[in-house]
Design a protein around this motif. Sequence first.
Motif, mmCIF file in Angstrom:
data_model
loop_
_atom_site.group_PDB
_atom_site.id
_atom_site.type_symbol
_atom_site.label_atom_id
_atom_site.label_comp_id
_atom_site.label_asym_id
_atom_site.label_seq_id
_atom_site.Cartn_x
_atom_site.Cartn_y
_atom_site.Cartn_z
ATOM 1 N N MET A 1 46.329 19.669 21.679
ATOM 2 C CA MET A 1 46.775 20.002 20.338
ATOM 3 C C MET A 1 46.500 21.478 20.075
ATOM 4 S SD MET A 1 45.682 18.244 16.783
ATOM 5 C CE MET A 1 45.013 19.346 15.589
ATOM 6 N N LYS A 2 47.502 22.160 19.565
ATOM 7 C CA LYS A 2 47.370 23.571 19.223
ATOM 8 C C LYS A 2 46.679 23.696 17.876
ATOM 9 C CE LYS A 2 50.035 24.910 22.665
ATOM 10 N NZ LYS A 2 49.386 24.607 23.871
ATOM 11 N N ARG A 3 45.772 24.643 17.780
ATOM 12 C CA ARG A 3 45.113 24.855 16.500
ATOM 13 C C ARG A 3 45.625 26.136 15.868
ATOM 14 N NH1 ARG A 3 39.165 27.118 17.958
ATOM 15 N NH2 ARG A 3 39.329 27.828 15.843
ATOM 16 N N ASN A 4 45.537 26.201 14.577
ATOM 17 C CA ASN A 4 45.933 27.394 13.842
ATOM 18 C C ASN A 4 44.781 28.388 13.927
ATOM 19 O OD1 ASN A 4 46.275 29.369 11.823
ATOM 20 N ND2 ASN A 4 47.578 28.003 10.643
ATOM 21 N N ARG A 5 45.036 29.512 14.548
ATOM 22 C CA ARG A 5 44.013 30.529 14.722
ATOM 23 C C ARG A 5 44.247 31.735 13.805
ATOM 24 N NH1 ARG A 5 41.032 29.384 19.373
ATOM 25 N NH2 ARG A 5 42.010 27.972 20.848
ATOM 26 N N HIS A 6 45.122 31.590 12.825
ATOM 27 C CA HIS A 6 45.396 32.700 11.911
ATOM 28 C C HIS A 6 44.090 33.226 11.324
ATOM 29 C CE1 HIS A 6 49.931 32.312 10.973
ATOM 30 N NE2 HIS A 6 49.683 31.959 12.213
ATOM 31 N N GLY A 7 43.962 34.549 11.312
ATOM 32 C CA GLY A 7 42.788 35.181 10.725
ATOM 33 C C GLY A 7 41.533 35.060 11.554
ATOM 34 N N SER A 8 41.653 34.665 12.820
ATOM 35 C CA SER A 8 40.462 34.420 13.637
ATOM 36 C C SER A 8 40.040 35.607 14.495
ATOM 37 C CB SER A 8 40.684 33.202 14.541
ATOM 38 O OG SER A 8 41.703 33.476 15.488
ATOM 39 N N ALA A 9 40.694 36.740 14.334
ATOM 40 C CA ALA A 9 40.355 37.913 15.142
ATOM 41 C C ALA A 9 38.933 38.366 14.837
ATOM 42 C CB ALA A 9 41.335 39.047 14.863
ATOM 43 N N ILE A 10 38.235 38.761 15.886
ATOM 44 C CA ILE A 10 36.890 39.323 15.753
ATOM 45 C C ILE A 10 37.016 40.829 15.945
ATOM 46 C CG2 ILE A 10 34.568 39.410 16.741
ATOM 47 C CD1 ILE A 10 35.113 36.483 17.692
ATOM 48 N N ILE A 11 36.566 41.593 14.954
ATOM 49 C CA ILE A 11 36.679 43.047 14.986
ATOM 50 C C ILE A 11 35.290 43.632 15.190
ATOM 51 C CG2 ILE A 11 37.409 45.100 13.706
ATOM 52 C CD1 ILE A 11 39.285 43.151 12.122
ATOM 53 N N GLU A 12 35.179 44.501 16.196
ATOM 54 C CA GLU A 12 33.893 45.124 16.515
ATOM 55 C C GLU A 12 34.067 46.631 16.664
ATOM 56 O OE1 GLU A 12 31.523 42.012 19.160
ATOM 57 O OE2 GLU A 12 33.488 42.488 20.015
ATOM 58 N N PHE A 13 32.976 47.340 16.493
ATOM 59 C CA PHE A 13 32.951 48.796 16.587
ATOM 60 C C PHE A 13 31.849 49.187 17.564
ATOM 61 C CE2 PHE A 13 34.276 47.359 12.435
ATOM 62 C CZ PHE A 13 35.499 47.984 12.286
ATOM 63 N N PRO A 14 32.157 49.195 18.880
ATOM 64 C CA PRO A 14 31.112 49.438 19.872
ATOM 65 C C PRO A 14 30.526 50.853 19.830
ATOM 66 C CG PRO A 14 33.245 49.236 20.923
ATOM 67 C CD PRO A 14 33.438 48.902 19.479
ATOM 68 N N ASN A 15 31.279 51.779 19.254
ATOM 69 C CA ASN A 15 30.789 53.142 19.077
ATOM 70 C C ASN A 15 31.577 53.792 17.946
ATOM 71 O OD1 ASN A 15 33.241 54.427 20.230
ATOM 72 N ND2 ASN A 15 32.514 53.510 22.136
ATOM 73 N N ASP A 16 31.327 55.046 17.672
ATOM 74 C CA ASP A 16 31.946 55.723 16.531
ATOM 75 C C ASP A 16 33.447 55.930 16.667
ATOM 76 O OD1 ASP A 16 29.516 55.890 15.271
ATOM 77 O OD2 ASP A 16 29.143 57.982 15.853
ATOM 78 N N LEU A 17 33.988 55.866 17.889
ATOM 79 C CA LEU A 17 35.395 56.186 18.098
ATOM 80 C C LEU A 17 36.258 54.992 18.480
ATOM 81 C CD1 LEU A 17 35.062 59.553 20.076
ATOM 82 C CD2 LEU A 17 35.365 59.219 17.602
ATOM 83 N N GLU A 18 35.671 53.827 18.663
ATOM 84 C CA GLU A 18 36.419 52.697 19.213
ATOM 85 C C GLU A 18 36.419 51.492 18.284
ATOM 86 O OE1 GLU A 18 36.762 50.416 23.509
ATOM 87 O OE2 GLU A 18 34.944 51.531 23.041
ATOM 88 N N VAL A 19 37.561 50.811 18.275
ATOM 89 C CA VAL A 19 37.732 49.548 17.572
ATOM 90 C C VAL A 19 38.161 48.525 18.623
ATOM 91 C CG1 VAL A 19 38.998 48.310 15.784
ATOM 92 C CG2 VAL A 19 38.512 50.751 15.488
ATOM 93 N N VAL A 20 37.467 47.392 18.668
ATOM 94 C CA VAL A 20 37.801 46.332 19.621
ATOM 95 C C VAL A 20 38.074 45.056 18.836
ATOM 96 C CG1 VAL A 20 37.001 44.924 21.559
ATOM 97 C CG2 VAL A 20 36.404 47.357 21.450
ATOM 98 N N ILE A 21 39.234 44.465 19.091
ATOM 99 C CA ILE A 21 39.637 43.239 18.410
ATOM 100 C C ILE A 21 39.852 42.166 19.475
ATOM 101 C CG2 ILE A 21 41.319 42.164 16.872
ATOM 102 C CD1 ILE A 21 41.948 45.006 15.845
#
Length: 158
Positions: free
Chosen positions: A1-21
Amino acid sequence: MKRNRHGSAIIEFPNDLEVVITRDFDAPIELVFDVFTKPEHVRKTFAPFGEEVTKCEIDLRVGGDYHIVMVTKDGIECSFRGAYLEIEPPSRTVSTWHFDGWPDADAVETMDLREANGVTTLTHSLAFLDQVGRDRMTRFDGIEASFDNVEDYLSSQI
């Protein structure tokens, strides 16, 4: 069964210049890779809030360019472009990233995919070249909405 993952992104900032999602998709890695790299799919998923994609050109090879343009409901043109630095189908792309609306916000964009138990995990990174560019990126709702579009589109392709 597929689940709704809307809005489930994890946003991180490993350093001052990078965004990781990081975001999961209930689809095989090959299909997820195609949806992020083939114009016929990108055209249907890139615009986060129902904007019209008016240009979607992707030359998926090292040294090849991409150019995606969308127009907002109030007529504002948003143009994104870059060149591919690395391509490892179906698991990785690295490219330059430029939004014409922010001429001082260049970045290197990395897409890494891995699949386990029918779920493909996307790790999307924007590494800005300087603090001025990184400071432009203060909201992530557009990226999250675009990933929700990808999820919905993937469901229609399986």
